[in-house]
Design an enzyme around this catalytic site. Structure first.
Site, PDB file in Angstrom:
ATOM      1  N   ASP A  63      80.590   3.843  17.248  1.00  0.00           N
ATOM      2  CA  ASP A  63      81.690   2.921  16.958  1.00  0.00           C
ATOM      3  C   ASP A  63      81.213   1.544  17.415  1.00  0.00           C
ATOM      4  OD1 ASP A  63      83.901   1.299  16.981  1.00  0.00           O
ATOM      5  OD2 ASP A  63      85.232   2.769  17.901  1.00  0.00           O
ATOM      6  N   SER A 147      79.626 -12.129   4.026  1.00  0.00           N
ATOM      7  CA  SER A 147      80.541 -12.036   2.884  1.00  0.00           C
ATOM      8  C   SER A 147      80.693 -13.415   2.266  1.00  0.00           C
ATOM      9  CB  SER A 147      81.917 -11.553   3.352  1.00  0.00           C
ATOM     10  OG  SER A 147      82.869 -11.678   2.314  1.00  0.00           O
ATOM     11  N   TYR A 162      89.449 -11.992   9.101  1.00  0.00           N
ATOM     12  CA  TYR A 162      88.236 -11.519   8.402  1.00  0.00           C
ATOM     13  C   TYR A 162      87.305 -12.679   8.005  1.00  0.00           C
ATOM     14  CZ  TYR A 162      85.256  -9.185   4.944  1.00  0.00           C
ATOM     15  OH  TYR A 162      84.179  -8.720   4.242  1.00  0.00           O
ATOM     16  N   LYS A 166      83.365 -13.600   9.294  1.00  0.00           N
ATOM     17  CA  LYS A 166      82.212 -13.692   8.384  1.00  0.00           C
ATOM     18  C   LYS A 166      81.557 -15.082   8.438  1.00  0.00           C
ATOM     19  CE  LYS A 166      82.121  -9.458   6.987  1.00  0.00           C
ATOM     20  NZ  LYS A 166      80.965  -8.587   7.225  1.00  0.00           N
TER      21      LYS A 166
HETATM   22  N1  LIG Z   1      83.373  -4.528  -0.511  1.00  0.00           N
HETATM   23  C1  LIG Z   1      83.377  -5.842  -0.589  1.00  0.00           C
HETATM   24  O1  LIG Z   1      83.989  -6.431  -1.499  1.00  0.00           O
HETATM   25  C2  LIG Z   1      82.601  -6.658   0.402  1.00  0.00           C
HETATM   26  C3  LIG Z   1      82.378  -8.019   0.107  1.00  0.00           C
HETATM   27  C4  LIG Z   1      81.678  -8.778   1.020  1.00  0.00           C
HETATM   28  C5  LIG Z   1      81.199  -8.229   2.180  1.00  0.00           C
HETATM   29  N2  LIG Z   1      81.434  -6.902   2.445  1.00  0.00           N
HETATM   30  C6  LIG Z   1      80.932  -6.377   3.714  1.00  0.00           C
HETATM   31  O2  LIG Z   1      80.118  -5.251   3.480  1.00  0.00           O
HETATM   32  C7  LIG Z   1      80.132  -4.407   4.625  1.00  0.00           C
HETATM   33  C8  LIG Z   1      80.354  -2.956   4.193  1.00  0.00           C
HETATM   34  O3  LIG Z   1      81.635  -2.846   3.614  1.00  0.00           O
HETATM   35  P1  LIG Z   1      81.996  -1.862   2.422  1.00  0.00           P
HETATM   36  O4  LIG Z   1      82.547  -2.695   1.330  1.00  0.00           O
HETATM   37  O5  LIG Z   1      80.883  -0.940   2.142  1.00  0.00           O
HETATM   38  O6  LIG Z   1      83.234  -1.094   3.077  1.00  0.00           O
HETATM   39  P2  LIG Z   1      83.578   0.460   3.277  1.00  0.00           P
HETATM   40  O7  LIG Z   1      83.313   1.222   2.049  1.00  0.00           O
HETATM   41  O8  LIG Z   1      84.950   0.467   3.841  1.00  0.00           O
HETATM   42  O9  LIG Z   1      82.532   0.899   4.404  1.00  0.00           O
HETATM   43  C9  LIG Z   1      82.623   0.354   5.685  1.00  0.00           C
HETATM   44  C10 LIG Z   1      81.637   1.067   6.591  1.00  0.00           C
HETATM   45  O10 LIG Z   1      81.733   0.459   7.895  1.00  0.00           O
HETATM   46  C11 LIG Z   1      81.908   1.488   8.835  1.00  0.00           C
HETATM   47  N3  LIG Z   1      82.680   1.029   9.985  1.00  0.00           N
HETATM   48  C12 LIG Z   1      83.889   0.443  10.018  1.00  0.00           C
HETATM   49  N4  LIG Z   1      84.271   0.244  11.289  1.00  0.00           N
HETATM   50  C13 LIG Z   1      83.278   0.716  12.067  1.00  0.00           C
HETATM   51  C14 LIG Z   1      83.084   0.815  13.463  1.00  0.00           C
HETATM   52  N5  LIG Z   1      84.003   0.378  14.341  1.00  0.00           N
HETATM   53  N6  LIG Z   1      81.938   1.370  13.923  1.00  0.00           N
HETATM   54  C15 LIG Z   1      81.000   1.821  13.059  1.00  0.00           C
HETATM   55  N7  LIG Z   1      81.123   1.765  11.738  1.00  0.00           N
HETATM   56  C16 LIG Z   1      82.260   1.220  11.246  1.00  0.00           C
HETATM   57  C17 LIG Z   1      82.621   2.616   8.096  1.00  0.00           C
HETATM   58  O11 LIG Z   1      82.306   3.858   8.723  1.00  0.00           O
HETATM   59  P3  LIG Z   1      83.291   4.751   9.619  1.00  0.00           P
HETATM   60  O12 LIG Z   1      84.690   4.463   9.171  1.00  0.00           O
HETATM   61  O13 LIG Z   1      82.835   6.148   9.359  1.00  0.00           O
HETATM   62  O14 LIG Z   1      83.010   4.310  11.023  1.00  0.00           O
HETATM   63  C18 LIG Z   1      81.944   2.533   6.743  1.00  0.00           C
HETATM   64  O15 LIG Z   1      80.740   3.257   6.759  1.00  0.00           O
HETATM   65  C19 LIG Z   1      81.208  -4.971   5.549  1.00  0.00           C
HETATM   66  O16 LIG Z   1      80.611  -5.734   6.574  1.00  0.00           O
HETATM   67  C20 LIG Z   1      82.015  -5.865   4.637  1.00  0.00           C
HETATM   68  O17 LIG Z   1      82.667  -6.906   5.328  1.00  0.00           O
HETATM   69  C21 LIG Z   1      82.104  -6.104   1.582  1.00  0.00           C
END
Ligand SMILES: NC(=O)c1ccc[n+]([C@@H]2O[C@H](COP(=O)([O-])OP(=O)(O)OC[C@H]3O[C@@H](n4cnc5c(N)ncnc54)[C@H](OP(=O)(O)O)[C@@H]3O)[C@@H](O)[C@H]2O)c1
Length: 257
Positions: A63, A147, A162, A166
């Protein structure tokens, strides 16, 4: 990519979305990946799915919002692999909850966990990873997933701190780069990728409703796939050790933001 074969990577937030896609791509190139997240069942399933790939997946519970959990995970990483060349700081959360509502305790908890996961967790994991990279005496790279929200905080919906976290990810990436330069640690690079919208679980139910899925599939909503961002990670890795693309914005064609 040949230069990374047999090396070790850590990917945080490997149990879903972008992190899951990054793990899938790295193991294809013979990179052994320590997959960190809170949901061990997902990490173990990912390891099993990828068991025939050239690189192996090592699932470890972590975590990133909790210092004790990071310390415990790195003790385990030190025991199981000992060295490190690649870190992808990807774990993140985004919750559609305002800052000024009356539910003080809930709001405070959401704000703290967003900062602790997206920013403090990234800094703490990087400090631990740096020690392992130094120990390996090899070339290293830290890739921070920021992001588009780290470039503009104007959104149609409310996502409290958020964007603030970022913006901070971009700033701390540059601070890390400056410090590594001052330390003459020229074998370790640090860079940041700013994705636009990616179709993952982070958007919650609204992004995964049948109506939204249909709009995405028909091209009405421009959005990237997790694999588009993992391909960007591979692109960063393909550059020679002496080249540092310090920041990259990746948007789906047609995105308005
Ligand atoms: N999707 C978008 O549109 C987007 C756009 C820009 C940037 N991002 C960035 O991309 C990254 C990945 O996001 P995603 O879109 O792939 O989201 P996602 O599908 O919700 O995946 C998020 C991942 O982060 C992990 N996580 C969350 N809290 C955590 C914690 N306290 N400790 C360890 N792991 C944790 C989750 O795993 P567990 O819940 O199993 O811990 C999961 O594996 C993030 O940093 C997000 O801000 C996403």
């Amino acid at each position: 990519m040949d230069k990374w074969e047999g090396k070790t990577a850590i990917v945080t937030g490997a149990s879903a979305g972008i992190g899951d896609a990054i793990v899938r791509d790295l193991v294809k190139y013979g990179i052994n990946v320590v997959a960190l997240a809170r949901r061990m069942d997902r990490l173990e399933s990912l390891r099993d799915q990828l068991k025939d790939e050239p690189g192996k997946v090592i699932p470890i519970k972590c975590d990133v919002s909790d210092k004790a959990s990071i310390d415990a995970a790195f003790e385990e990483i030190d025991k199981q692999v000992g060295t490190l060349q690649i870190l992808v700081n990807n774990a993140g959360i985004a919750l559609t909850h305002g800052m000024f509502g009356d539910d003080d305790d809930k709001t405070d908890e959401i704000i703290s966990s967003t900062i602790n996961t997206n920013f403090l967790g990234l800094v703490r994991v990087s400090r631990k990873a740096y020690k392992l990279m130094k120990k390996s005496e090899d070339y290293g790279i830290i890739i921070n997933i920021g992001s588009i929200a780290g470039h503009s905080a104007s959104f149609d919906y409310i996502i409290n701190v958020y964007p603030g976290t970022k913006f901070a990810v971009r700033a701390v990436t540059e601070s890390m780069r400056q410090e590594l330069n001052k330390l003459k640690d020229t074998k370790i690079r640090v860079c940041e990728i700013s994705p636009g919208g990616v179709h993952t679980e982070i958007g919650g139910d609204s992004l995964n409703s049948p109506e939204m899925k249909e709009m995405i599939e028909s091209g009405l909503v421009p959005i990237l796939k997790g694999s588009d961002i993992s391909q960007t990670v591979l692109f960063m890795l393909m550059t020679p050790y002496e080249v540092n693309i310090t920041e990259m914005i990746v948007k789906p064609v047609g995105e308005r933001i």
